[in-house]
Design a protein around this motif. Structure first.
Motif, PDB file in Angstrom:
ATOM      1  N   HIS A   1       0.849  -1.195   0.000  1.00 40.00           N
ATOM      2  CA  HIS A   1       0.000   0.000   0.000  1.00 40.00           C
ATOM      3  C   HIS A   1       0.881   1.240   0.000  1.00 40.00           C
TER       4      HIS A   1
ATOM      5  N   SER B   1      -3.938   2.466   1.938  1.00 39.84           N
ATOM      6  CA  SER B   1      -4.681   2.124   0.739  1.00 39.84           C
ATOM      7  C   SER B   1      -3.708   1.938  -0.413  1.00 39.84           C
TER       8      SER B   1
ATOM      9  N   TYR C   1     -10.089   2.887   2.410  1.00 38.88           N
ATOM     10  CA  TYR C   1      -8.928   2.552   3.210  1.00 38.88           C
ATOM     11  C   TYR C   1      -9.162   1.264   3.981  1.00 38.88           C
TER      12      TYR C   1
END
Lengths: 112, 115
Positions: free
Chosen positions: B29, B95, B104
């Motif tokens: 992420h 995210s 998220y």
């Protein structure tokens, strides 16, 4: 200046009925609208989202409606279940950013 | 890891002390966010990291707050000279960036109590 408001801090609904959670916003620069659910002592979890080019998105028992002219977002849960009891946050994302602005939350209680 | 991990889960500190909160995002992420939730209030944005870009610090409430992130991994949020109004649950999220429509993934948060 609160850009995102959830005017009902709490909502109580009987099991099997529809739960309707509302969210109002003031800025037109949002392109994605999301709902999160939060249980006590846990982080929020993503539930459902809708982009600004749509007015409805459905996922099982959950449907999100977007009324851009009224700057209003709602989440419908039908039929409501006791496990849906949690705090629900709407979250809005501005164009060209991944930053979300959250509402103040609505505590939903579904009773048998 | 499988999810976003935050430590400690609870922290009690005396007013005036410094605290450091840690967040391990989901591997891969690129975006990482810090929010806080004070009692009875909504989630308040603090800071946002995206890849190698300069962080968006626009939500930090005072210069006592700072955060850093090592590459695309761990982040620490530091609060210096803590005050009672800093008491809150501090939430970290990550995210995949690129304006993911799936939002998220949050950690469970660190509950900070300043006494």
């Amino acid at each position: 200046d609160q850009q995102v408001k959830q005017n009902s801090p709490s909502l109580s609904v009987q099991e099997g009925r529809i739960s309707i959670l509302n969210c109002d916003y003031t800025n037109s620069m949002f392109d994605y609208f999301l709902w999160y659910k939060k249980y006590p002592a846990e982080g929020p979890t993503f539930l459902i989202s809708i982009s600004s080019i749509k007015d409805k998105n459905e996922d099982g028992r959950f449907t999100v409606f977007l009324n851009k002219s009224a700057k209003h977002l709602s989440l419908h849960i039908v039929p409501s279940q006791p496990g849906d009891s949690a705090v629900y946050f709407c979250a809005l994302r501005s164009y060209n950013t991944d930053k979300l602005i959250f509402g103040t939350g609505t505590r939903l209680q579904v009773f048998p | 890891g499988a999810g976003v991990s935050q430590s400690p889960s609870n922290k009690v500190t005396e007013k005036g002390k410094d605290v450091e909160l840690r967040c391990d995002p989901i591997s891969g992420h690129t975006a990482l966010y810090w929010y806080r939730q004070r009692l009875g209030q909504g989630l308040e944005f603090l800071i946002y990291f995206q890849g190698n870009s300069a962080p968006d610090k626009s939500g930090l409430p005072s210069d006592r707050f700072s955060a850093e992130r090592t590459g695309e991994s761990v982040s620490t949020l530091t609060i210096q000279r803590t005050q009672q109004e800093d008491s809150a649950v501090y939430l970290c999220a990550s995210s995949a960036g690129s304006m993911s429509s799936y939002g998220y993934t949050f950690g469970s948060g660190t509950r900070l109590t300043v006494v």
